[in-house]
Structure formats: C-alpha cells, structure tokens
Design a protein around this motif. Structure first.
Motif, PDB file in Angstrom:
ATOM      1  N   ASN B 605       0.827  -1.196   0.000  1.00  0.00           N
ATOM      2  CA  ASN B 605       0.000   0.000   0.000  1.00  0.00           C
ATOM      3  C   ASN B 605       0.865   1.250   0.000  1.00  0.00           C
ATOM      4  O   ASN B 605       1.747   1.409   0.853  1.00  0.00           O
ATOM      5  CB  ASN B 605      -0.891   0.005   1.234  1.00  0.00           C
ATOM      6  CG  ASN B 605      -1.702  -1.291   1.331  1.00  0.00           C
ATOM      7  OD1 ASN B 605      -2.293  -1.734   0.350  1.00  0.00           O
ATOM      8  ND2 ASN B 605      -1.676  -1.895   2.507  1.00  0.00           N
ATOM      9  N   TRP B 610       1.047   1.435   4.374  1.00  0.00           N
ATOM     10  CA  TRP B 610       0.166   0.678   5.259  1.00  0.00           C
ATOM     11  C   TRP B 610       0.506  -0.794   5.261  1.00  0.00           C
ATOM     12  O   TRP B 610       0.677  -1.398   4.222  1.00  0.00           O
ATOM     13  CB  TRP B 610      -1.295   0.919   4.869  1.00  0.00           C
ATOM     14  CG  TRP B 610      -2.232   0.592   5.975  1.00  0.00           C
ATOM     15  CD1 TRP B 610      -3.185  -0.383   5.969  1.00  0.00           C
ATOM     16  CD2 TRP B 610      -2.302   1.202   7.247  1.00  0.00           C
ATOM     17  NE1 TRP B 610      -3.858  -0.423   7.155  1.00  0.00           N
ATOM     18  CE2 TRP B 610      -3.319   0.545   7.983  1.00  0.00           C
ATOM     19  CE3 TRP B 610      -1.603   2.236   7.864  1.00  0.00           C
ATOM     20  CZ2 TRP B 610      -3.643   0.891   9.301  1.00  0.00           C
ATOM     21  CZ3 TRP B 610      -1.949   2.568   9.161  1.00  0.00           C
ATOM     22  CH2 TRP B 610      -2.950   1.907   9.863  1.00  0.00           C
ATOM     23  N   TYR B 614      -6.520  -2.990   4.325  1.00  0.00           N
ATOM     24  CA  TYR B 614      -7.436  -1.854   4.429  1.00  0.00           C
ATOM     25  C   TYR B 614      -8.782  -2.347   4.937  1.00  0.00           C
ATOM     26  O   TYR B 614      -9.216  -3.465   4.653  1.00  0.00           O
ATOM     27  CB  TYR B 614      -7.657  -1.218   3.051  1.00  0.00           C
ATOM     28  CG  TYR B 614      -6.484  -0.393   2.545  1.00  0.00           C
ATOM     29  CD1 TYR B 614      -5.643   0.289   3.421  1.00  0.00           C
ATOM     30  CD2 TYR B 614      -6.278  -0.250   1.170  1.00  0.00           C
ATOM     31  CE1 TYR B 614      -4.596   1.054   2.936  1.00  0.00           C
ATOM     32  CE2 TYR B 614      -5.236   0.510   0.688  1.00  0.00           C
ATOM     33  CZ  TYR B 614      -4.397   1.152   1.576  1.00  0.00           C
ATOM     34  OH  TYR B 614      -3.360   1.901   1.100  1.00  0.00           O
ATOM     35  N   SER B 626     -10.100   3.796   5.567  1.00  0.00           N
ATOM     36  CA  SER B 626      -9.897   2.339   5.565  1.00  0.00           C
ATOM     37  C   SER B 626      -8.702   1.941   6.441  1.00  0.00           C
ATOM     38  O   SER B 626      -8.576   0.791   6.842  1.00  0.00           O
ATOM     39  CB  SER B 626      -9.670   1.840   4.134  1.00  0.00           C
ATOM     40  OG  SER B 626      -8.468   2.346   3.624  1.00  0.00           O
ATOM     41  N   LEU B 627      -7.817   2.887   6.703  1.00  0.00           N
ATOM     42  CA  LEU B 627      -6.708   2.568   7.602  1.00  0.00           C
ATOM     43  C   LEU B 627      -7.237   2.309   9.011  1.00  0.00           C
ATOM     44  O   LEU B 627      -6.726   1.470   9.746  1.00  0.00           O
ATOM     45  CB  LEU B 627      -5.690   3.723   7.634  1.00  0.00           C
ATOM     46  CG  LEU B 627      -5.123   4.203   6.290  1.00  0.00           C
ATOM     47  CD1 LEU B 627      -4.011   5.218   6.541  1.00  0.00           C
ATOM     48  CD2 LEU B 627      -4.618   3.043   5.459  1.00  0.00           C
TER      49      LEU B 627
END
Lengths: 305, 759
Positions: B605, B610, B614, B626-627
């Motif tokens: 990501n 990330w 998600y 979404s994190l």
C-alpha cells in the motif's frame, strides 16, 4: 820514475775506481711468459717431480696447480679451519715422495696433501713457553733426513719436525747476530740438506747446516747491487747460484752459496723489474719462476748465462 | 805496466792518503746506515746515504712527496706492503684486497679534515692522514680495548677516528643518517664474521660496523658487496623479504635512481628508498618527499596521485591517513600507529605503514614474492596481515565485526559476486566486496559501480538490492520509506545519519538507506553467535537496523518523535493486540509497534506504507478511513471500538488551508478521498480529528500501558481546543457537536442520507 802528472792521473783513477766498480753486473735472462691463474697476491711456489707448478694463493685460501707451461690443472683448499681448509697460507714445499707441505699460516699448522690435493694429515706448529702464537710462513722438506723445517716468523725461529709432524728441535730467536732472525721467511734446501733461510728484516739469507749451525750469511743491507732491502724468496740454481728476490726493490739477485755477489737478473742487460717478487724457484730446464705478489702472476724466465 | 811504475815518497804518500780516504769514507757510510737502519725499514726515502750517484736498485723520488708542512718524506705504500705481505705482518687480505678508503684525492665538500690529521702536499688524503707508526697508540697492542693501535695517529674508540672527518655522518640526527652509537638492534654474529669491527659495547653501531677502511668487499668501503643490499639485510633481516617483490625496484623500475643518483644495480634494492647518510628525511629516505607524515608520505612519493612514477596510484577515493582510532580500539604492535614525525607511537594515527609492511609482499609467506606482473589481492599486497577474511580491516573497524556473521557476508550469500576489481568475496574478503582501500569508486571506499553521483549513500545498497543484483531476493518493493529527502520540511530532527549526494554524512543531509541501516550489523543488540545459514529472514529487531525496532519501535521514534506517543496506548499492539499480525504475518513483537501498521519496505500500500489490510469502505467513502476501519470493524481487532457514526456529512467541501500546518495546535488534515493524500480541500475523515499516535492531545506522553476507555479529551483526538476545524462551519456550537460526533443520539441531526454506519 813516472812524471808527477802520470802519478796524479793514477791517483785520480784509484779514487774513482770504487765508483766504476758499481756498474750493474747483469745475469741476463729471457722472459718467456707469465702465468696468471687468477690468484690474489700469491706468495710461494713449488714444483713436483713432473714439473707441475704449485702456487700458494693464500688470500683465496687455496693452492693452484698448473702444468709447466702454465696450463690450469686444478686447485684445492678453501677458507676455514677444517681439514683441507686454509687461513692465509704462505709457504709450500714438495718432498721427493710427492707430499705437498703447506704452511697454513693463519691456522698455525702444517697441512700435508698428496700431489692430487687430497688431504693426508696435519699438525699444529705449537708455540713454546712464553712464545707468541706460531705463524709458520714456510716449510722445507728434507729428502735426506726426513726433516721438515718450519719458519715461525712470529717467534723468529726455525722449528724442525719429522715429516710426520713430530717435533724435533729448533733454533733461532729474535736478533741480528748470526743464527738469529728478524722474521725468517722462505727457505730452501740444497742437495746436502743445507738450508737457506731468508731473514727478512735483517736483510740477508742465512745458510745453516741441517741441524741449525750457521754457515754463512748472504747479502747485506742497502740498495746497491749485492745489497738486500726486503729479501723474500730464495732459490737454488745451477752453478751453486743462490737467487734472492727482493720484494721492495723488485729485483732478483744471484750470489754464490758462500755469499759472493754474482749479478742482478736482467733482460737485455737491463735490470729486470718484478712486481713484488717473493717465492722463486729454478727448474731443471734453467727456467726461473718468480712469483710476483702484486702482479698476481708467475713470471717465467729463461736463464741465459 | 803498473809494476814498472816507480813511485817517489810523495806519490806514495798521496796514494796511501787516497786509499785511506776511500776506506774511511766507506766506513763512515756503513756507520750511517747502521744507525738509521731501523728508521729506514720504513723511511727509505729519508736515507740520504742511499741517494748516491751510483746506480741503485730502487728509484728515489725527489723532494717531499707526501706529508704537507712536515719535515720530509714518509713511508710509501710500497714500503708498507713489503712488510705487510705476510712475511712480517699479514695484511694482504685487509689492506690490499678489495676496496679501501680513498687516498690521493682531495676531501669532498662534506668532509672537514682536522688539522691534526695531515693531508699531502697536494692537499690530498693519503695513508699518513690516518696512519702513523708514531701515533698516539704506538705502544698499544693489536686490538687494544681503548682504541689505540700502533698505526693510527689518533685513538679510534668506536670509530672516533672516522668521525673526526666524517662529522656529518656522526651527527646523524641532523643529517638524516643511519644511527651510530645506538644499540637498538641486536647485531648478528655474521656481521662481524664478514669484517665488522666490534664496538666497545655489544650491539653498538659504529662506522666500522658497516665500513671497512681496508679490505672492504663492497663499494663505499662497505664490509661486503651491497649491490644486493646484503649488508643492510644482515641487521635488517625482516626487510630482506622485499627482494624480488614489486618494491624491489630492480624488478619494476630498473632505471630508477634515488636522490643521490645511485642506480639500483650498483647500490642495491634498499637504496631505491633508503640511503644511509644525508637522506631526504626520516627513515633514511632516499626519494623526494612532500610535507606530511613520513609514514604515509614515503608511500605517496610514488603512489600518490600527483607523481611522475608509473606505479599504482591510490586513486581519488582512498583510505584516509592521519586518522585517529576510535577511543575503544586498541591495536597490537602488529599494526603500528605513528606520530607526526613518522615514529611508531601507540597513541599516534593511522598511516599507510599501519596496514602496509612495504618490505613483505605476503604476510603469510616469505617465499611468495608476488612479482612484477602479479596483481595483488587482499591476502598479500604488502599488507601486514592477510585480509582475505578482512581480519586487517576489522582490527580497527571493530564495530563492523558482525558483518561476517550476517547475510552481508557475501562469501556466504553471494560467493560469485565481484567487486570493481573483479575479486570475489573469497579473494577480497567480506569487507572487500563492498569496500576497497584504494582506487575506490566513490566515498566510503565503495567497490561497486554506481550509476550516478546522486544519493550515493543509497546506491551503495541498491547496487545489490535490485532486480538484477546479488540481493534481488531482498528488494524494497514499490512502496518504501522515503529516501533522498531532507527532514527540514517535516520539521524532524534525528540522531540518525543523513547524507549528501556524495554519500558524506551531514547534519542537513538526506535520508538514505544508511540512515536506518547499518549494513555491517545484523542485530544491533544481540550479536549473532552461530551464523550457520544464509538468507536469514529478519524482523524489526535485526535486519541491519541501526537500532532495534521491536517490540518498541525505537528506530522509527528516533525521527518520528511525535509518533512515539503511541507507545503504551491502545494503538500499541503490545497492549491491545499482541497476536495481531501485519501483512508480513508479523506480530508486534516481530514488527515493532510501528511495523504493525507500517511497512518500511515492500508495503503493498502506497498510503502511509500501510502494513495491514485496508478496512472495507464503500465507493463514496474516504480511502483514508480504511486505515482505521481495518481494525475498527466488526471483524477487526478493535471491534469493541467501533463508533456508531464514523463519517462527516459531505454536504460541502471543507477548506482547511489554515489548518494544514502540522505544527499548529489545531492541525486538522483533510485527505483526498481517492488517494488518501493530504489535501487542502476535501472532507473530514477519521484522521482529520484523530491522531492515531497520541492518546491525548493535551498530554504529549506515552500511554499508560492499559486499554483505556476514552472521552472527548483524549481518545486519540487531535485537539480539544475551541478552535478546532468544526468551528469553521459550526461556530462555537461545534464544541458540543464535536463531543457527540460519533453518537447518533446526541449529535445534531444530520440528513439521514448522510448518516452511514460502519459495518
């Protein structure tokens, strides 16, 4: 009665007689050839029964053997203290039996080899009580009585051994009177075993009977013919000639064996000069072989007279 | 006829007178000779009586032939030789063999002959300059311990007679000469066997240790022929190993001459660099030398960049000299350090001589000489220690020792890899794969090709960590931590190293791989003891990180200090989700606190690197959310912390230009809906109000290591001021609305269509 003028002329002639008597007496020779076998300040020389020439190349700690024409045969010895090794040897003699005696000066000993240079035996020239370490500078091997004469120039004596190395007797000592020496050097024997010994700083050659009894001294101090300044070598030739080399004056002179001056070795009636002549020997062909120490050569001359 | 002559009494008288005159005259001459005889043994020229008008067997030179300003002639060499030929004294092998002190030459300009040592009438040195049978030691015995001899004018204790003229050589410290009167080395017996004269004390070096006035076998009256430096190597035996190596210039530069214009063929291999008297500098240096430490400059004379010699150069990038060792590094004697004057000094600095013994090609073999055309490697090359295991490097670089027990030991992991010199790790040693001490490609003595001069420090890593490189199995991926950027715009300071384009460490430099990674140390805390396998899969506790990054992400926190307040909060998975795993399957113990959510390399990501899946969002939701809802979802690890309402109505876009300053108290970022990048105009999303790394905006501290229930003053909120982003639209009323943002019952009723619940 002669007129006074004639008498005066006679007197003048007499007055100048000594001067005219000093004209050089020459014994003419012919230079044959030099032998230069690569030696460094060689000292003494000896001949074997075949005419081969043994040259002491002491600085290189070896004995060089060449044939009578100077052709290389072989050499033996090296520097050291072991058997067959030398330390600045000076003198040599060869007996009739073919034994080669070497005065191994720096090692204070005599080494004996066969004619091929093979080591046979050796013995030390011992210093007597109160003596300095021996420095044997020459040997003379008697063929009559088996004596081996050794000149010890550090003690100014002649030490006599049997040829097997057994000490027998000695004579000499430091001094100027007959029978004494100041640096005895090269020796040679005549057919009667009488020995001629160069007495370097006494500028003479002394002749002794086989047991050391003084017979006569040959030569006197000076720089004129018949004089010696730094005698080094002695050799016997035909007609009872005693040849004496003088290393400083660079000449060889001949005397009778009773000391009468005979002449200077010349070539074409001119004094033959050598480069520090030391050991000399006369061969059966009337050749005179002269070791030129600073010439690093053996000069071979034919004696013409 | 004479018998007929008649004499009168007068004529008879005259004749008798003449006769006696002759006899008397001759007698007088004999007396003269006798009294002078002892003198004339040597001084034959003094004997005027010998100079007659008769022909003598010797020629007498006229006049005063030798000594200047004295009473007359003295003895000549010939007269000396006539006794010293063995038949009175044996000196043939000494004085008249080989070489001897020059005579009949004028003293050189470097020589000052004292007045008590006379010269000849031509002002030349002659035998009598040094010798006299009547000198001060005339009565001394040979080898007199006080230095007297019977033939020297002066005593000669420890070559004191030599030093009377050769004062420059005696003052060796001022003239860069070979030491005399030193006892630093043990003089070998062989030296004396070859002719050296023992001094008054054992091992004391004097002129006559090397020189022999007479009978010298070498040039310059050396006791032996030194054309192969045999004399030098008698005492300096270790240095003899130079012969036949490249440093034996007879092999490599046979026409080379030293500063004295001496040719190697005449003066020996040592003379190429050393001369025993009047050298150019320390260590008897015989070549031109520049300013600087002699222990390096001697090498640089030939191997420096600006020389005319066609020899190996050290190159632009070469190991530093004059370097000070780290205080905790202690070298043994085998690797010397040097003080400024080039002398060995344990407290000195690193010089060329520290690593190199220029006299020995192969430290493990005296037989291996290398040779003119042999290219050296790390096992030889005049190194003091064979370096094919990088032992030499690691003697100083002790902090790099762990490299050998890591995957960066390419001898294990990439044995076929070659450096720019074409050497594999087995030849170059582990260090030599990446670093070469001379002729390196770039800073850090880099031994790999680099593609440009930009971000050199990172290219050192990407040289292998690329799709075609030796470390192609360990790539960075498409998404990785920023490199090549400076920290100033992020207002970040760090103690980690930053680098300029050339790879130099600099405080205002850029982030590079080396900022976080120390490629020499796999584990910064626990050194690997048993490295038996290659390609070890690392985690945040090792992986060549400069600091351990798990379970506490200390490395990340070095720069991201503001993010460090996550420690001990609910967002510290050590507290709330120790078994939770990131996309690499690592728990927080393996990944560290930061690594739970962020992957520095190989993150799938791009957004915030990330490291987790998600969360689910619908098409009209912000990606950035979404994190958060990856965990704060019904199947997430934070399923107990799901807000009833998680979104802000999208009635109108919000402009937060004035709130985009990260240092501002009321910083409230707005994110692009699609990409998640920070933008100035957009909608409110989770991170607009929440700072996931700090529990309470009022307390810049770590958490309390407990799973807490929050309120409107903490709960990872960005701020609780009266000036938050809500006010922009909602006025002061926003303070109340803010509190009830996630509460569907309390918050002011938004349009129903805008209310979305997190699934």
């Amino acid at each position: 009665m002669l007129p006074f003028l004639v008498q005066l002329i006679l007197i003048i002639v007499v007055l100048f007689l000594p001067a005219s008597s000093f004209a050089i007496e020459c014994i003419n020779t012919k230079f044959l050839f030099d032998i230069k076998p690569g030696a460094n300040q060689p000292s003494d020389i000896a001949l074997d029964s075949k005419g081969n020439i043994y040259l002491v190349d002491g600085v290189n700690s070896r004995i060089i053997v060449v044939n009578d024409n100077g052709g290389w045969k072989f050499s033996f010895g090296s520097e050291g203290t072991e058997k067959g090794q030398f330390k600045l040897p000076l003198g040599i003699d060869i007996s009739d039996s073919g034994k080669v005696f070497i005065a191994d000066t720096g090692n204070s000993r005599i080494q004996v080899f066969d004619s091929e240079g093979n080591f046979l035996y050796m013995f030390t020239v011992k210093a007597g009580h109160g003596e300095a370490p021996s420095e044997p500078v020459d040997v003379a091997a008697s063929n009559l009585n088996n004596f081996l004469y050794v000149s010890d120039n550090n003690n100014h004596k002649i030490k006599v051994y049997k040829q097997n190395g057994t000490y027998d007797f000695e004579w000499g000592g430091f001094g100027e009177t007959s029978g004494e020496f100041r640096y005895p050097g090269i020796m040679t024997l005549n057919e009667y075993n009488e020995i001629f010994i160069v007495d370097v700083l006494n500028t003479r050659v002394q002749k002794f009977d086989p047991f050391g009894k003084h017979i006569v001294s040959i030569g006197s101090w000076g720089v004129l013919q018949g004089h010696l300044f730094r005698p080094k070598g002695v050799a016997l030739g035909k007609k009872n000639r005693v040849f004496i080399s003088d290393s400083y004056m660079g000449v060889i002179q001949a005397f009778t064996d009773l000391g009468r001056f005979l002449g200077v070795i010349c070539e074409n009636n001119r004094i033959k000069k050598f480069k520090s002549p030391v050991g000399i020997i006369a061969d059966k062909n009337d050749r005179l072989l002269v070791v030129e120490m600073r010439g690093n050569a053996i000069s071979v001359l034919k004696i013409l007279e | 006829m004479i018998s007929n002559v008649r004499f009168n009494k007068y004529s008879l008288y005259i004749l008798l007178t003449a006769f006696f005159f002759l006899i008397f005259n001759h007698y007088t001459f004999a007396l003269e000779m006798s009294s002078k005889r002892d003198c004339v043994v040597c001084h034959i020229e003094w004997m005027e009586d010998f100079r007659t008008d008769q022909e003598t067997l010797v020629e007498f030179p006229s006049g005063n032939v030798l000594m200047k300003d004295t009473q007359g002639v003295v003895s000549s060499e010939e007269i000396c030789y006539s006794c010293h030929d063995g038949y009175v004294m044996e000196s043939r092998h000494i004085t008249w063999t080989y070489n001897r002190h020059p005579v009949f030459v004028k003293p050189s300009k470097n020589i000052t002959v004292p007045i008590d040592l006379p010269l000849s009438v031509k002002d030349e040195i002659y035998c009598g300059t040094c010798h006299s049978a009547h000198g001060k030691g005339a009565a001394a015995q040979h080898g007199d311990p006080t230095g007297r001899t019977s033939v020297f004018r002066e005593v000669n204790i420890d070559s004191s007679l030599c030093e009377k003229c050769h004062r420059n050589e005696a003052s060796f410290k001022f003239s860069n000469g070979h030491p005399v009167h030193t006892k630093a080395l043990e003089l070998p017996v062989k030296l004396f066997e070859l002719g050296a004269k023992p001094a008054s004390e054992k091992n004391k070096v004097v002129c006559q240790s090397c020189h022999k006035v007479h009978g010298a076998k070498g040039n310059k009256i050396l006791i032996v022929d030194n054309r192969n430096s045999d004399l030098c190597s008698l005492c300096h035996e270790k240095q003899k190993s130079l012969v036949d190596t490249k440093h034996d210039l007879r092999t490599t530069l046979p026409d080379e001459k030293n500063i004295k214009k001496q040719q190697l063929s005449d003066s020996g291999p040592c003379s190429a660099c050393h001369t025993p008297h009047n050298a150019a500098g320390n260590r008897l240096w015989a070549r031109p030398i520049k300013e600087g430490n002699p222990a390096s400059q001697m090498c640089l004379t030939c191997h420096g960049e600006n020389t005319d010699y066609k020899t190996k150069r050290i190159g632009e990038y070469s190991h530093p000299i004059n370097a000070k060792l780290a205080s905790d590094v202690k070298l043994s004697d085998e690797l010397p350090l040097f003080s400024e004057d080039g002398a060995k000094n344990p407290k000195g600095n690193v010089q060329c001589f520290t690593c190199h013994d220029i006299h020995r090609w192969d430290p493990n073999s005296l037989i291996n000489k290398g040779g003119k055309d042999v290219e050296g490697d790390s096992s030889n090359s005049f190194l003091r220690l064979a370096n094919d295991s990088s032992i030499l490097c690691l003697k100083c670089h002790t902090d790099k020792e762990q490299l050998a027990t890591s995957d960066h030991n390419l001898a294990v992991t990439a044995p076929e890899e070659k450096n720019v010199q074409g050497f594999t790790p087995l030849v170059s040693g582990p260090c030599g794969v990446c670093h070469i001490p001379h002729n390196a490609v770039s800073n850090r003595l880099w031994a790999k090709k680099i593609s440009s001069d930009k971000d050199t420090a990172s290219q050192l890593c990407t040289g292998c960590h690329n799709s075609n490189g030796a470390a192609k199995a360990k790539l960075l991926g498409d998404n990785y931590h920023a490199v090549g950027v400076t920290l100033d715009k992020f207002n970040i300071t760090t103690t980690l190293p930053l680098f300029d384009n050339e790879g130099n460490k600099t405080a205002d430099g850029k982030i590079a791989c080396l900022t976080c990674h120390d490629p020499h140390t796999w584990d910064p805390i626990n050194p690997v003891q048993n490295y038996t396998s290659e390609n070890v899969e690392g985690d945040a506790g090792n992986s060549f990180l400069r600091k351990s990054n798990s379970p506490s992400s200390d490395l990340c926190k070095t720069c991201h200090k503001e993010k460090a307040f996550v420690d001990g909060t609910d967002h510290d998975m050590n507290i709330t989700g120790p078994e939770a795993k990131n996309l690499l399957g690592q728990t927080v113990r393996e990944s560290g606190q930061c690594g739970v959510c962020h992957l520095v390399h190989n993150s799938p990501n791009n957004m915030k690197l990330w490291g987790r899946a998600y969360g689910k969002i619908t098409g009209d939701e912000d990606l950035i959310d979404s994190l958060c809802n990856g965990c704060h979802s019904s199947d997430g690890i934070a399923k107990t912390k799901i807000p009833a309402i998680a979104s802000h109505p999208e009635e109108r876009l919000i402009n937060n230009v004035l709130r985009s300053d990260r240092q501002s108290l009321d910083f409230s970022p707005i994110f692009d809906k699609i990409t998640g990048a920070e933008v100035n105009v957009g909608n409110i999303s989770c991170p607009s109000c929440h700072n996931a790394h700090q529990w309470s905006p009022l307390v810049k501290e770590k958490g309390v290591n407990k799973n807490l229930e929050g309120n409107a003053t903490n709960s990872f909120l960005r701020n609780v001021s009266y000036n938050n982003i809500c006010i922009d639209c909602h006025g002061l009323d926003a303070i109340f609305r803010y509190k009830y943002f996630h509460d569907p019952n309390e918050r002011v009723e938004p349009p129903a269509s805008l209310i979305k619940f997190i699934e």
